[in-house]
Design an enzyme around this catalytic site. Structure first.
Site, PDB file in Angstrom:
ATOM      1  N   TYR A 178       7.858   0.356  -8.984  1.00 26.35           N
ATOM      2  CA  TYR A 178       9.270   0.023  -8.811  1.00 26.35           C
ATOM      3  C   TYR A 178       9.758  -0.801 -10.005  1.00 26.35           C
ATOM      4  O   TYR A 178       9.014  -1.047 -10.956  1.00 26.35           O
ATOM      5  CB  TYR A 178       9.474  -0.697  -7.477  1.00 26.35           C
ATOM      6  N   GLY A 324      -2.389  -2.917   6.832  1.00 26.84           N
ATOM      7  CA  GLY A 324      -1.165  -2.138   6.903  1.00 26.84           C
ATOM      8  C   GLY A 324      -1.189  -1.117   8.015  1.00 26.84           C
ATOM      9  O   GLY A 324      -0.746  -1.355   9.139  1.00 26.84           O
ATOM     10  N   ARG A 325      -1.737   0.053   7.710  1.00 24.40           N
ATOM     11  CA  ARG A 325      -1.682   1.170   8.656  1.00 24.40           C
ATOM     12  C   ARG A 325      -2.409   0.877   9.970  1.00 24.40           C
ATOM     13  O   ARG A 325      -2.076   1.471  11.003  1.00 24.40           O
ATOM     14  CB  ARG A 325      -2.252   2.425   7.990  1.00 24.40           C
ATOM     15  N   CYS A 351      -5.347   8.823   7.331  1.00 20.08           N
ATOM     16  CA  CYS A 351      -4.954  10.222   7.114  1.00 20.08           C
ATOM     17  C   CYS A 351      -3.605  10.340   6.411  1.00 20.08           C
ATOM     18  O   CYS A 351      -3.313  11.356   5.770  1.00 20.08           O
ATOM     19  CB  CYS A 351      -4.912  10.972   8.436  1.00 20.08           C
ATOM     20  N   LYS A 436     -14.325  12.776   6.526  1.00 22.01           N
ATOM     21  CA  LYS A 436     -13.484  13.016   7.699  1.00 22.01           C
ATOM     22  C   LYS A 436     -14.071  12.385   8.966  1.00 22.01           C
ATOM     23  O   LYS A 436     -13.557  12.610  10.067  1.00 22.01           O
ATOM     24  CB  LYS A 436     -13.322  14.526   7.923  1.00 22.01           C
TER      25      LYS A 436
END
Length: 660
Positions: A178, A324-325, A351, A436
């Site tokens: 940014y 975060g996620r 993911c 995975k």
């Protein structure tokens, strides 16, 4: 130098100071764009409820998503605004909600610079230099000195507004490509005036912004500076380049640093590290930054497990850890971790389907692949007024497991039957390719969650038809998945024709040389799986462009893997399988024989719709979900499972939503 012998190691759960601000612990929810604000940039009830829920989970500090300091600085249409006093009422309400739930809250001050579109800001993007990023492809115009001075003043005004609105701190977004990052970097800043030319010149804008925010908000108001330790792009900077800036920013007023990584153009998107990135990818960067400064350092980057975060803090590599996620996947994971209930935490898979990729590539507000309630907190207060069942769930793949969880959490009686010997559905094979494994961990979590709710998956029920007449069901969720397709071609009856999911589950073993037919996600992941096991792999895809986008983190890895270690033939289709391989036809009609010991088919699936039809014929209220509707991603399976359950639990509300 004094000895550290006997000195207690810091703990993730103990308080820490950011300037004059005392936080209840060392956990942070970092800024993540959601798209929950209005198009005008105002705070909405949806955004407030989402952040309040995370604050209730026990986090020490919540940093809001990006807030534009200037109308031309918006990165996406529904970005929050802090560039005008008219935003203050909504921002004040947001700050009160978060603080009322026990967390401190910081406003993230942001200008996208060149990383936006004219359609978003209604004008040409601006930047230090007229150089477009490869990711966005928008030619910006260079800011004049006068415009730079105005922007510095805008940051000062934004700092003042943040304090007036009741925020506890601000974070200046100097990372991820940014505007502040653009000024810092030789990759994007080719100016030859006092704002470019050399490192001190490129550092000037960031330093002026920090001083301005301190002036606008007050010297005692904490300022965090978020930066990318490495841009991970050719021509960009690394941490050695940026380290001299950090002590200067402390002199200018920075109270803490937030260490991230990457820019929009970085291959594989390390700013939001995916399945193939290692855990804690920025920890070593944070440790080096901590050595250079005397203020707290926050580290972010695939740190989902609080036990790993505790090690990071105890080792002194960072003072605080940003999750975060994981906050999207389970807003109460910190409270569970503090109680030692790690097995109850719904895991983030890294993911990126429901969060960053949904926002950036689909231009939709974020959610979470494995948490269908994410972003819906503001309208999910239902209590126990749903129907009580009993309900039958046919299938224990991701859609069925989530449907059962939602039904049981709604207070209903539910049974789950699965024809295979174990639950998981397509995730059993999807979790087999390299990196995975988290998909399997989600299945294990879902089964544990159901067991905790008193529901056992009845696996090995080969005939779902037997379950339909067993009780007086109030409703049925048909989540029986799909069947793989192998096209009718000459030679497909030969024994070396195999199906991808059977290969992944090791029910069959291919030969040394393998031809994988189909370069969708299943085909590319199967190729990756085979390469990891030493096979020679050729992938044939009928489309002339790959179905899997190389712009996603996972897609980038798969494309690189196949490019480096396999043969990928686009615009080619198999027309015949032979005893020694297959004959393919390329664009233009040219035919070629590909030698292979095994031909592995990964060309799609068709839904199993018989259970839905049979239940409907018995007059049962029925909802379908997941691959039984149409084979797609995990995100759709989980969210449709939840939606099917809610439609059965609360049919009146479903009808109202349908009319709305």
């Amino acid at each position: 130098m004094g000895s550290d012998k006997g000195k207690a190691k810091p703990s993730l759960w103990e308080p820490v100071r950011l300037g004059g601000l005392l936080l209840r612990n060392r956990t942070v929810m970092p800024a993540m764009g959601t798209g929950y604000a209005s198009v005008g940039g105002e705070v909405t009830p949806r955004l407030t409820a989402y952040l309040r829920t995370r604050a209730e989970g026990g986090v020490g500090l919540i940093i809001t998503e990006v807030m534009a300091v200037h109308p031309l600085g918006k990165g996406f249409a529904s970005e929050l605004g802090i560039y005008d006093d008219s935003f203050l009422p909504g921002l004040s309400e947001l700050a009160r909600a978060v603080k009322g739930a026990g967390a401190a809250v910081a406003a993230q001050l942001h200008h996208a610079g060149r990383e936006t579109f004219p359609q978003v800001i209604g004008d040409q993007p601006v930047a230090p230099s007229p150089i477009p990023s490869r990711a966005m492809g928008q030619m910006p115009r260079a800011l004049t000195r006068e415009e730079i001075g105005e922007l510095v003043s805008r940051y000062a005004d934004a700092g003042r507004r943040a304090r007036e609105a009741g925020f506890d701190a601000v974070e200046i977004h100097g990372a991820h490509g940014y505007l502040v990052n653009q000024f810092l970097s030789p990759y994007s800043n080719r100016r030859d005036d006092e704002y470019g030319g050399d490192a001190p010149g490129r550092f000037r804008f960031a330093r002026e912004v920090v001083r301005a925010v301190k002036e606008g908000a007050g010297r005692d108001f904490p300022v965090i500076f978020r930066f990318s330790a490495s841009e991970d792009v050719k021509g960009g900077y690394d941490l050695d380049y940026l380290l001299p800036l950090l002590p200067l920013l402390v002199q200018d007023g920075v109270d803490a640093f937030h260490v991230s990584r990457g820019v929009y153009d970085s291959p594989g998107n390390p700013t939001c590290p995916g399945l193939h990135h290692p855990e804690g990818i920025n920890v070593e960067y944070a440790a080096r930054a901590k050595e250079a400064v005397g203020v707290p350092v926050i580290v972010v980057g695939k740190l989902h497990d609080t036990r790993l975060a505790e090690e990071v803090v105890a080792s002194g590599h960072a003072d605080m850890v940003a999750f975060g996620r994981q906050h999207l996947a389970d807003p109460h994971f910190l409270a569970k971790a503090m109680e030692g209930r790690h097995e109850d935490i719904r895991p983030c898979l890294s993911c990126n389907q429901g969060c960053i990729e949904r926002l950036m590539f689909e231009f939709r507000s974020v959610t979470c692949t494995v948490n269908p309630d994410c972003g819906n907190e503001w309208r999910l207060v239902r209590g126990t007024r749903g129907r009580k069942g009993p309900f039958l769930v046919l299938g224990a793949g991701p859609a069925g497991l989530q449907a059962a969880i939602t039904l049981r959490e709604g207070g209903a009686e539910v049974r789950v039957v699965e024809r295979e010997d174990e639950p998981g559905g397509q995730l059993r094979s999807a979790s087999r390719p390299p990196h995975k494994e988290p998909y399997r961990r989600w299945v294990d979590w879902a089964v544990r969650r159901l067991e905790g709710l008193g529901v056992r998956v009845e696996a090995g029920r080969s005939s779902w038809r037997e379950a339909l007449p067993e009780e007086d069901w109030e409703g049925v969720v048909a989540a029986c998945g799909s069947e793989p397709v192998i096209p009718s071609l000459p030679g497909v009856e030969l024994s070396h024709n195999l199906e991808a999911r059977e290969v992944l589950l090791e029910h069959v073993r291919p030969g040394k040389r393998v031809l994988v037919v189909g370069a969708g996600l299943v085909g590319m992941e199967t190729a990756d799986y085979l390469l990891a096991r030493g096979h020679e792999v050729t992938v044939v895809e009928e489309a002339e462009t790959p179905p899997v986008s190389p712009l996603t983190s996972h897609g980038y890895y798969l494309h690189r893997r196949l490019r480096d270690e396999a043969r990928l033939l686009l615009g080619a289709r198999v027309i015949k399988v032979t005893a020694s391989g297959a004959v393919i036809r390329r664009v233009g009609g040219v035919e070629e024989e590909v030698e292979a010991d095994s031909v592995v088919w990964a060309v799609g699936s068709v839904p199993r719709r018989e259970p839905l039809q049979a239940a409907a014929e018995l007059g049962l209220k029925t909802e379908s979900a997941g691959d039984a509707v149409e084979p797609r991603r995990l995100l759709e399976a989980v969210h449709e499972g939840a939606a099917a359950a809610r439609a059965l639990l609360y049919p009146e509300e479903a009808e109202e939503e349908g009319r709305g």
